[in-house]
Design a protein around this motif. Structure first.
Motif, PDB file in Angstrom:
ATOM      1  N   ALA A 141     -57.243 -73.501  38.328  1.00  0.00           N
ATOM      2  CA  ALA A 141     -55.665 -73.263  37.784  1.00  0.00           C
ATOM      3  C   ALA A 141     -55.003 -74.447  37.859  1.00  0.00           C
ATOM      4  N   THR A 176     -62.394 -72.819  44.372  1.00  0.00           N
ATOM      5  CA  THR A 176     -62.687 -73.035  42.945  1.00  0.00           C
ATOM      6  C   THR A 176     -61.891 -72.584  41.979  1.00  0.00           C
ATOM      7  N   SER A 177     -61.656 -71.304  42.037  1.00  0.00           N
ATOM      8  CA  SER A 177     -60.492 -70.862  41.062  1.00  0.00           C
ATOM      9  C   SER A 177     -59.398 -71.359  41.178  1.00  0.00           C
ATOM     10  N   GLU A 178     -58.843 -71.734  42.230  1.00  0.00           N
ATOM     11  CA  GLU A 178     -57.579 -72.287  42.605  1.00  0.00           C
ATOM     12  C   GLU A 178     -57.457 -73.779  42.045  1.00  0.00           C
ATOM     13  N   MET A 238     -65.035 -69.756  46.876  1.00  0.00           N
ATOM     14  CA  MET A 238     -64.989 -69.326  45.429  1.00  0.00           C
ATOM     15  C   MET A 238     -63.480 -69.252  45.178  1.00  0.00           C
ATOM     16  N   GLN A 239     -62.797 -68.914  46.191  1.00  0.00           N
ATOM     17  CA  GLN A 239     -61.141 -68.821  45.691  1.00  0.00           C
ATOM     18  C   GLN A 239     -60.697 -69.971  45.508  1.00  0.00           C
TER      19      GLN A 239
END
Length: 630
Positions: free
Chosen positions: A612, A607-609, A604-605
């Motif tokens: 960004a 995907t977020s990064e 999940m992290q």
């Protein structure tokens, strides 16, 4: 794979290959086709000097459309598949694709030839029964309009881009503190007891007067709004409607079979192998000369194919490209093959794909199947062909017959068809044919709905047409009281029952707060007390509603209990007593559970990064998007 790739991808192959491309789009947020056209006069965007052509955009739109159709079937609203609806999101994907690919190139990322070859042979769209199939590969590339080299280049770009995406997403990690915070909520356990006061026994004896119903109807008309609706009569036209009534004579079957036999006997199938040298530069010519020299020296063709051929698919099979009846390969290839004797190898033959050395492995001329073996298939083909002709003839007459017709019964009788009628449906569509976007649009058009005209003939697909008239129109407005009277009656009964149950629940709650045990009060009232220990979030139905409410309650202080009442969606009233709440503890989970959780949080992290990084790259890129002239 040896001829120019000019045909459009259609049918089952489209779904198979689109599914593969769609998979890439979904996992990467990018589009496989960017840069595929090499250059087009119609530019729709430019990213750091890299052009995205209108051809790139149209290919990607068609790919997305195929994905949607294969996923949701025929009931997809037509307006979701229009170019106008798809253009914006797809163009944004193309821009994102270009940005990410350029970032990968700037960082010097590359993909080995062996990795690309391995990816190709593992693609489901090129497999039969789980095994790579040369013919599927050749046919797929031919239909998509790609040469083997062009397709390989695109795939290499895609894999490099995925490598870059992985370098960002896979580098993310989750801390133990983050995992503990997640577990404290997701793995929380609560102990509680509850009893349910059912509304059902009260409803049968509950009385509701007409004045109450009228008053509720007057005060809540916003709850009884009806959208604009129409009902239609329509004539549906498909070839299958005519096929059932078509008889094929034995004489016609025999004549068609004899023609098949003549064609079959005239068809010679040649089994070919080749060595392909791609390119026309000096290095390619040097390689051609080297292969020719080794063939002249008596070198084994199969071994030379494995060593020199640029056809990544056939070279591992000694250059074997299968059988042809004279129409599989480019004309120059077929002409050279036809001039060879079995076992003979041609000289250098040039086609758009490159330079070939061709070997004739065998010539096959099988016996034709018997009449009995072919009879059913021939009958079906002739019947379908005649049905197609009747369909086309009826289609050409349908518009004229239906034009200005008072009803569709006359045109239907003239064509030997039946008139069908739909239930009322709104602009959101209904079931069956009324779910079709073209049908909805036509039915609610002013000339059909308001003026009473017959619609144009609507082509829902290549072999499916319909013409329609509106036979009933209900404007938007409040539903009449008689239509909703029973619904209001049941609502009022539930409301009255709820008031009684709430009063009874308040009395139970008061007794418990006065010091009586909830179990004793339940027993005195003849109610069943449910006990639920070590309960976690979630659940379905009434049980799920109870659990969700319990987890919305404030946790009780040590040694205390929390008591509440609430109403379920069914109208039943629940009295619940929360005895204890314990936060989830990461250390109480097994090693496998902890590892899986850390991996999920890291994903999940990541995907977020990745989002960004993509936003950052797009922010500093020079992006120009132009409009496409309609």
């Amino acid at each position: 794979m040896l001829q120019s790739m000019r045909d459009n991808l259609k049918g089952t192959a489209a779904i198979i290959v689109a599914a593969f491309f769609g998979f890439i789009m979904v996992i990467g947020g990018i589009d496989f086709f960017t840069g595929a056209s090499g250059g087009s006069a119609d530019q729709v965007a430019e990213v750091n000097g890299e052009k995205i052509s209108n051809l790139d955009l149209q290919r990607a739109i068609q790919n997305r459309r195929s994905m949607i159709e294969s996923q949701y079937g025929e009931n997809v609203p037509a307006d979701l598949l229009t170019d106008e609806q798809l253009r914006g999101p797809v163009l944004q994907q193309l821009v994102n694709s270009s940005v990410m690919r350029q970032a990968a190139q700037e960082r010097g990322m590359v993909m080995s030839a062996a990795s690309v070859d391995k990816e190709i042979v593992q693609m489901p769209g090129f497999q039969v029964n789980g095994q790579f199939d040369q013919q599927m590969f050749r046919d797929g590339l031919r239909r998509m309009g790609y040469s083997p080299a062009g397709f390989r280049q695109l795939l290499e770009q895609e894999m490099v881009m995925q490598q870059y995406i992985g370098s960002v997403a896979d580098s993310a990690f989750a801390t133990r503190a983050e995992a503990e915070e997640v577990v404290s909520v997701s793995m929380e356990e609560r102990d509680f007891d509850y009893l349910t006061l059912s509304a059902t026994p009260l409803l049968a004896d509950m009385q509701v007067g007409d004045e109450e119903i009228q008053a509720y109807y007057d005060e809540n008309q916003q709850n009884f709004q009806r959208p604009e609706q129409v009902a239609i009569e329509y004539i549906e036209l498909t070839p299958e409607q005519f096929a059932a009534s078509i008889d094929i004579s034995d004489q016609d079957l025999r004549a068609q079979y004899e023609q098949e036999v003549k064609n079959f006997q005239a068809s010679i199938r040649r089994h070919a192998a080749h060595i392909l040298i791609e390119g026309d530069d000096e290095a390619a010519q040097k390689k051609v000369d080297e292969v020719q020299a080794k063939l002249n020296e008596g070198g084994e063709f199969e071994a030379l194919a494995k060593q020199y051929s640029d056809d990544i698919v056939s070279r591992e099979d000694g250059g074997d490209v299968g059988f042809t009846s004279g129409d599989v390969f480019p004309e120059a290839f077929e002409d050279a093959l036809a001039s060879l004797e079995v076992g003979e190898v041609s000289g250098a033959v040039k086609t758009d794909a490159g330079t070939h050395f061709i070997k004739l492995i065998e010539v096959a001329d099988a016996e034709p199947p018997s009449f009995e073996e072919r009879k059913a298939a021939i009958a079906a083909r002739l019947r379908n062909a005649e049905a197609e002709r009747e369909f086309v003839g009826a289609l050409s007459r349908l518009g004229d017959l239906a034009y200005n017709a008072e009803t569709l019964s006359g045109p239907a009788e003239e064509l030997g068809l039946s008139v069908q009628k739909s239930p009322l449906f709104s602009r959101q569509g209904g079931a069956g044919i009324t779910a079709e976007g073209k049908v909805i649009e036509a039915a609610f058009s002013p000339e059909v709905m308001e003026d009473g005209n017959t619609s144009d003939v609507l082509d829902l697909s290549e072999n499916h047409s319909v013409v329609l008239k509106v036979v009933e129109h209900k404007p938007a407005g409040v539903k009449p009281l008689e239509e909703v009277k029973e619904e209001i009656t049941q609502r009022l009964k539930r409301n009255k029952a709820g008031e009684q149950l709430a009063s009874k629940a308040a009395n139970i709650q008061s007794q418990v707060e006065s010091g009586e045990a909830l179990a004793d009060v339940a027993a005195a009232e003849g109610l069943t007390l449910e006990t639920s220990d070590k309960t976690r979030r979630g659940g379905f139905g009434a049980r799920g509603e109870v659990v969700n409410h319990v987890f919305s309650m404030d946790a009780p202080k040590p040694g205390a209990k929390t008591l509440e009442q609430f109403t379920l969606g069914t109208g039943d009233v629940v009295v619940v007593q929360l005895r204890d709440a314990r936060a989830g503890d990461l250390s109480r989970q097994s090693k496998e559970q902890r590892d899986a959780l850390m991996q999920q949080l890291a994903s999940m992290q990541g995907t977020s990064e990745l989002a960004a990084v993509q936003k950052f790259l797009a922010g500093k890129a020079d992006i120009e998007v132009s409009t496409v002239e309609e």
